[in-house]
Design an enzyme around this catalytic site. Structure first.
Site, short mmCIF file in Angstrom:
data_model
loop_
_atom_site.label_atom_id
_atom_site.label_comp_id
_atom_site.label_asym_id
_atom_site.label_seq_id
_atom_site.Cartn_x
_atom_site.Cartn_y
_atom_site.Cartn_z
N HIS A 82 -8.26 -4.97 -0.19
CA HIS A 82 -6.97 -4.28 0.01
C HIS A 82 -6.18 -4.87 1.17
O HIS A 82 -4.95 -4.91 1.12
CB HIS A 82 -7.22 -2.79 0.25
CG HIS A 82 -5.98 -1.98 0.36
ND1 HIS A 82 -5.11 -1.79 -0.69
CD2 HIS A 82 -5.45 -1.30 1.42
CE1 HIS A 82 -4.10 -1.03 -0.30
NE2 HIS A 82 -4.28 -0.72 0.98
N ASP A 108 -10.20 -4.02 -4.55
CA ASP A 108 -9.39 -2.93 -4.01
C ASP A 108 -9.38 -1.79 -5.02
O ASP A 108 -8.99 -1.99 -6.17
CB ASP A 108 -7.97 -3.43 -3.76
CG ASP A 108 -7.04 -2.36 -3.25
OD1 ASP A 108 -7.52 -1.27 -2.86
OD2 ASP A 108 -5.82 -2.61 -3.22
N SER A 132 0.84 -1.20 0.00
CA SER A 132 0.00 0.00 0.00
C SER A 132 0.87 1.26 0.00
O SER A 132 1.66 1.47 -0.93
CB SER A 132 -0.95 -0.05 1.19
OG SER A 132 -1.93 0.95 1.11
#
Length: 339
Positions: free
Chosen positions: A300, A270, A171
Site C-alpha cells: 500500500h 494491498d 489512499s
C-alpha cells in the site's frame, strides 16, 4: 536480511530494512501519533535521500461553510511563480493517511508535490483536510470540494488553464478525490480532464477489501479490524449508514456515468487493491474511459520509496506523464452502446 513475504518486491525489503531503526510503537493519542508520524517521515526522507526540489510555493486558506477552514499549497514547476494566463496544467491532489494522519506540511508529501510539479511542468494544488477523529465525515469531502472550487476559480491567475484540470489522491486522499468528482457532477460540472487514484479506498463497507492471499503474516480478521477502526474514526463508530453514502464510498454511487476519465493504480500486496479494481470496472461499465494498473509485489505504501524501488519510480513517472499530457488535446473515445 531474510525476506518475510515471498511475494514482496525485494527492493521494498531492502528499503524497509534501512528504515527499520525508525519504527517505534505508535501512541494511542491521535495528536501524539501525528507528531510521531511527522518525525518518522522526516527521518525517512533523510535516510532515503529523497530530494526536496526547489520550486515556488504559496499557501492559502479557504473558508468552508459549516466546517473548519481548509489549507492548500500551490506548487509551481520552477523556482518562479508562473505568470497569470500561462496556461499550465493544474492538478489538485489530496494526501493519504487513513483520514487520521499526515497533511500538506508532511515532508514526504511535500517532496512528492515538488518533484511532480517540476517533472510535469504543471501547477499542483495540494489540499489539506481536517483529520479524524476530532473532525468526521462529511467535513473532509466538503473541505476538498471547497479546495477544488478555489482551484478552478483561481487557475488562470495562478498561471494555469482551467480546461487542463485534473484531480487525484492516494489512499484516503483518493477516496476524497473520487468523492469530489461526484460532487462536481451534481453541482457545477467543471470540466475535469482526469482523475488519478493511487491505491484508493472507495468502498468503506469493506465489501471489496481483498485481504486474502497477501502473505503479510497478519490474519485476515486483524487486517479487517484495523481497517474498520480507521473507518470508524472517520465516519463515527457504528455509523453503518454513512459507510454506504456515495461521498464516503464513491464505488456505491447509484451511477458513475459522466465522471472524468480515470487512471487507477493498485498494489498486489494491498488489501485495497479490490477497491481500486472494482472502481475501474464500475467506471468502464458506465462508459467512462479508465485504465487500471496493478503493481505486482508492491504494498500500500511502497509507492513512496522513489529512488529505491523501481516500481515506485514507475508509478511516479506514470502520474507525471498523465499530468504532463493534460497540456495536449484530449482524446475523444467513442460512446459505448448499451451503457
Amino acid at each position: 536480511m531474510p525476506r518475510i513475504n515471498p511475494l514482496m518486491d525485494p527492493f521494498i525489503t531492502a528499503a524497509t530494512a534501512k528504515l527499520a531503526k525508525f519504527n517505534t510503537p505508535q501512541p494511542k493519542d491521535p495528536v501524539a501519533r501525528r507528531l510521531r508520524q511527522q518525525e518518522q517521515s522526516r527521518l525517512s526522507v533523510a535516510e532515503l535521500g529523497i530530494p526536496i526540489v526547489d520550486v515556488a510555493t504559496e499557501d492559502h486558506t479557504v473558508a468552508v461553510p459549516g466546517h473548519p477552514d481548509a489549507r492548500l499549497r500551490v506548487y509551481w514547476p520552477t523556482s518562479e511563480r508562473a505568470d497569470a494566463g500561462a496556461g499550465l496544467p493544474v492538478f489538485v491532489y489530496f494526501f493519504g493517511g487513513g483520514w487520521t494522519i499526515a497533511g500538506i506540511d508532511d515532508i514526504g508529501w511535500d517532496a512528492t508535490e515538488r518533484r511532480r510539479a517540476a517533472a510535469a511542468g504543471a501547477i499542483i494544488i495540494a489540499g489539506e483536510y481536517s483529520l479524524a477523529p476530532e473532525n468526521q465525515f462529511p467535513t473532509q469531502p466538503d473541505q476538498c470540494w471547497a479546495i477544488f472550487e478555489w482551484a478552478v476559480q483561481h487557475a488562470t491567475e495562478l498561471g494555469g488553464d482551467p480546461a487542463k484540470l485534473a484531480i487525484g489522491g492516494a489512499s484516503s486522499g483518493g477516496n476524497l478525490a473520487a468523492a469530489v468528482t461526484l460532487m462536481n457532477r451534481e453541482r457545477n460540472n467543471h470540466p475535469i480532464r482526469l482523475q488519478v487514484l493511487e491505491a484508493p479506498s472507495v468502498d468503506l463497507t469493506m465489501k471489496h477489501a481483498d485481504t486474502k492471499g497477501l502473505k503479510t503474516g497478519v490474519p485476515d480478521a486483524i487486517l479487517r479490524r484495523l481497517g474498520g477502526m480507521l473507518i470508524d474514526q472517520y465516519l463515527g463508530k457504528g455509523n453503518k449508514a454513512a459507510r454506504k453514502d456515495p461521498l464516503a464510498s464513491p464505488l456505491r454511487a447509484a451511477s458513475h456515468v459522466g465522471l472524468p476519465e480515470a487512471l487507477i493504480m493498485t498494489a498486489e500486496l494491498d488489501p485495497l487493491r479490490g477497491d481500486g479494481e472494482a472502481y475501474y470496472r464500475a467506471l468502464t461499465k458506465a462508459g467512462v474511459p479508465a485504465t487500471c494498473i496493478r503493481y505486482i509485489g508492491q504494498t500500500h505504501t511502497s509507492g513512496g520509496l522513489v529512488g529505491h524501488v523501481p516500481a515506485a519510480d514507475h508509478i511516479d513517472a506514470t502520474v507525471v506523464g498523465a499530468i504532463r499530457a493534460l497540456a495536449t488535446a484530449p482524446v475523444t473515445y467513442p460512446v459505448l452502446a448499451d451503457v
